[in-house]
Design an enzyme around this catalytic site. Sequence first.
Site, mmCIF file in Angstrom:
data_model
loop_
_atom_site.group_PDB
_atom_site.id
_atom_site.type_symbol
_atom_site.label_atom_id
_atom_site.label_comp_id
_atom_site.label_asym_id
_atom_site.label_seq_id
_atom_site.Cartn_x
_atom_site.Cartn_y
_atom_site.Cartn_z
ATOM 1 C CE LYS A 22 -2.734 2.402 3.433
ATOM 2 N NZ LYS A 22 -1.178 2.866 4.758
ATOM 3 C CG ASN A 23 1.923 3.060 3.254
ATOM 4 O OD1 ASN A 23 1.242 2.827 3.046
ATOM 5 N ND2 ASN A 23 2.814 2.881 4.892
ATOM 6 N NE ARG A 93 -0.079 12.211 7.355
ATOM 7 C CZ ARG A 93 -0.339 13.169 7.892
ATOM 8 N NH1 ARG A 93 -2.019 14.203 7.886
ATOM 9 N NH2 ARG A 93 0.723 14.386 8.091
ATOM 10 C CB CYS A 117 -4.919 6.559 10.201
ATOM 11 S SG CYS A 117 -5.374 5.190 9.813
ATOM 12 N NE ARG A 122 -0.812 10.652 10.454
ATOM 13 C CZ ARG A 122 -1.099 9.968 9.766
ATOM 14 N NH1 ARG A 122 -1.944 9.413 9.665
ATOM 15 N NH2 ARG A 122 0.485 8.612 8.295
ATOM 16 N N PRO A 123 1.761 16.605 11.523
ATOM 17 C CG PRO A 123 3.920 17.594 12.365
ATOM 18 C CD PRO A 123 3.350 16.360 12.923
ATOM 19 C CB ILE A 124 2.436 18.666 6.132
ATOM 20 C CG1 ILE A 124 1.512 19.862 5.626
ATOM 21 C CG2 ILE A 124 1.440 16.998 6.393
ATOM 22 C CD1 ILE A 124 0.676 19.844 4.476
ATOM 23 C CG ASP A 125 7.211 20.027 10.652
ATOM 24 O OD1 ASP A 125 6.538 19.251 10.558
ATOM 25 O OD2 ASP A 125 8.197 20.676 11.052
ATOM 26 C CD GLN A 126 11.128 19.093 9.144
ATOM 27 O OE1 GLN A 126 11.974 19.018 8.152
ATOM 28 N NE2 GLN A 126 10.047 19.874 9.842
ATOM 29 C CG ASP A 305 2.392 1.488 9.760
ATOM 30 O OD1 ASP A 305 2.262 2.485 10.458
ATOM 31 O OD2 ASP A 305 2.232 1.888 8.557
ATOM 32 C CB ILE A 327 6.915 7.029 14.524
ATOM 33 C CG1 ILE A 327 8.220 5.664 15.706
ATOM 34 C CG2 ILE A 327 6.155 7.329 13.508
ATOM 35 C CD1 ILE A 327 9.021 5.961 14.136
ATOM 36 N NE ARG A 397 -7.765 4.264 5.179
ATOM 37 C CZ ARG A 397 -7.018 4.979 5.558
ATOM 38 N NH1 ARG A 397 -6.985 5.486 7.372
ATOM 39 N NH2 ARG A 397 -6.072 5.634 5.271
HETATM 40 C C1 UD1 Z 1 3.891 6.486 6.241
HETATM 41 C C2 UD1 Z 1 2.985 5.791 6.122
HETATM 42 C C3 UD1 Z 1 2.633 5.572 7.726
HETATM 43 C C4 UD1 Z 1 3.877 5.216 8.895
HETATM 44 C C5 UD1 Z 1 4.164 5.806 9.107
HETATM 45 C C6 UD1 Z 1 5.729 6.140 9.751
HETATM 46 C C7 UD1 Z 1 2.343 6.360 4.502
HETATM 47 C C8 UD1 Z 1 1.080 6.332 3.097
HETATM 48 N N1 UD1 Z 1 1.915 5.485 5.986
HETATM 49 O O1 UD1 Z 1 3.089 7.657 7.399
HETATM 50 O O2 UD1 Z 1 2.287 3.804 7.782
HETATM 51 O O3 UD1 Z 1 3.140 4.485 9.878
HETATM 52 O O4 UD1 Z 1 4.989 6.237 7.155
HETATM 53 O O5 UD1 Z 1 6.639 4.903 9.361
HETATM 54 O O6 UD1 Z 1 3.386 5.806 3.891
HETATM 55 N N2 UD1 Z 1 6.392 14.263 10.811
HETATM 56 C C9 UD1 Z 1 6.836 15.554 11.151
HETATM 57 N N3 UD1 Z 1 6.470 16.598 10.514
HETATM 58 C C10 UD1 Z 1 6.374 16.326 8.945
HETATM 59 C C11 UD1 Z 1 6.154 14.567 8.555
HETATM 60 C C12 UD1 Z 1 6.277 14.257 9.888
HETATM 61 O O7 UD1 Z 1 7.153 16.472 12.435
HETATM 62 O O8 UD1 Z 1 6.631 17.210 8.250
HETATM 63 C C13 UD1 Z 1 6.835 14.014 11.705
HETATM 64 C C14 UD1 Z 1 5.230 12.681 11.856
HETATM 65 O O9 UD1 Z 1 4.028 13.435 12.879
HETATM 66 C C15 UD1 Z 1 5.882 11.739 13.274
HETATM 67 C C16 UD1 Z 1 6.989 11.092 12.230
HETATM 68 O O10 UD1 Z 1 7.486 11.803 11.987
HETATM 69 O O11 UD1 Z 1 6.030 12.008 14.075
HETATM 70 C C17 UD1 Z 1 6.731 10.194 11.483
HETATM 71 O O12 UD1 Z 1 5.699 11.039 10.243
HETATM 72 P P1 UD1 Z 1 6.227 9.829 8.831
HETATM 73 O O13 UD1 Z 1 7.359 9.283 8.362
HETATM 74 O O14 UD1 Z 1 6.272 11.525 7.465
HETATM 75 O O15 UD1 Z 1 4.402 9.346 8.233
HETATM 76 P P2 UD1 Z 1 3.498 9.522 7.237
HETATM 77 O O16 UD1 Z 1 4.724 9.772 5.851
HETATM 78 O O17 UD1 Z 1 3.011 10.629 7.434
#
Ligand code: UD1
Length: 430
Positions: A22-23, A93, A117, A122-126, A305, A327, A397
């Site tokens: 899936k991912n 997401r 989920c 779950r910020p997207i700042d990065q 996961d 995580i 899902r």
């Molecule tokens: C992806 C996977 C999800 C898995 C996760 C961690 C997909 C579609 N989903 O989710 O199944 O559980 O990786 O292996 O592939 N973070 C920030 N800022 C950001 C982005 C992330 O602080 O801009 C933090 C998140 O809150 C979290 C950590 O980084 O604490 C890891 O998140 P991330 O690896 O980005 O997870 P996803 O890509 O959302």
Amino acid sequence: MEKLIVRGPAVLKGEIRINGAKNSALPIIPAAILADSPITLENIPGIEDIKMQIKIIESMGARVAWIGGNSIRIDPSGIKPVTPPYELVKKLRASYYLLGVMLARFGRGKVPVPGGCDLGPRPIDQHIKGLSSLGADIRQNHGVVEMRAKLAGNKVYLDVVSVGATINIMLAAVLAPGRTVIENCAKEPEIVDLASFLNAMGGQVRGAGTDVIKIDGVKSLQGTSYSIIPDRIETGTYMLAVAATGGKVLLKNVIPKHMDPVIAKLKEVGAVVEVGEDTISVECSTKPLQSVDVKTFPYPGYPTDLQSMMTVLLTQTRGTGIITENIFEARFRHVGELKRMGADIKVEGRSAVIRGGVPLTACPIKATDLRAGAACAVAGLVAEGVTEVSGVEHIDRGYDCFEARLQSLGAEVFRIPDSQKIYAVPNRGA
Ligand code: UD1
């Protein structure tokens, strides 16, 4: 709305073929619209998240056809920079991969802020930091991310190891002139899979699977055929389910190397795990198993996961095990459901302390997210009696034919409408 009816205790026996990841498929499907000509993708899982991602690129003008088995053909020729509807984006997401894709393809775009989920903040700042480093001007207005850019390669250091941010930057950089270097990036197998796909289309991506990825932007990408890797989380779900219930299952179409952290923990617990070239067999017939401590980390650490599934297993082992979730800070919502079944679990901050060897008993429980939902169903297989698991849409899902596959392993699992009452469940073997 539907629910699963699960009769336990069950013992799982048989063989199962693992689906595509899936991912991996979630970024690779939108990445396909970066090509100038049609793409064929094999080993695509028939799960709801994937169907939603397909609908999203179709809403932008791509033509997608299932061409037999688990293959799809994507014709990107009609793609336009239209904003995908919020009704689709909010369900998924990974719709945020359109940020990188739209910037690469059109140099602009608008994407509603995604759903997915609920695992806490779950910020997207990065993602924003990385795309901005490549030259994107990004603003958020009324729940919509608006972007405009003339992209150029640059160096990006991620403050947090993020799968999603690494992928979004790769997607944007593949067509951006110059060299992009992503430091402290994620190393998940799905990132390697995306890099292999981008390279199969003519991209220049090196270093995926290490913590530095280098991308030399190319002028265009071409159509290709590509097969998605097996799903390591689906693999781990069934491995842990066998350990929790007992029995013996052969998993086919897997990449054993991707399962190293799970295999290590299962062996520590006392399960018998045998690894073939593309198979793993798990056997757990001599109870009791031993409790272990588990910490979730980015790959190659133990995957978050599979944390909820490990929680279920540790309710059945001898002694006390501690799971530390590094995580996602709020990923213990399954614990409340397991406690209703009699599990002895205390959550303190980021840790769950699980006293094992406590019998679970059936009761109505709720799938609160995708992986927690699978864990609830497996808890139903472990528990004595008939468990109702509501919220099956979360499980759908990420798991293709979940109950049918458990049935094929000998489990008694059925799906019925939420409103339907179970007056009588046939006796075992009746
Ligand atoms: C992806 C996977 C999800 C898995 C996760 C961690 C997909 C579609 N989903 O989710 O199944 O559980 O990786 O292996 O592939 N973070 C920030 N800022 C950001 C982005 C992330 O602080 O801009 C933090 C998140 O809150 C979290 C950590 O980084 O604490 C890891 O998140 P991330 O690896 O980005 O997870 P996803 O890509 O959302």
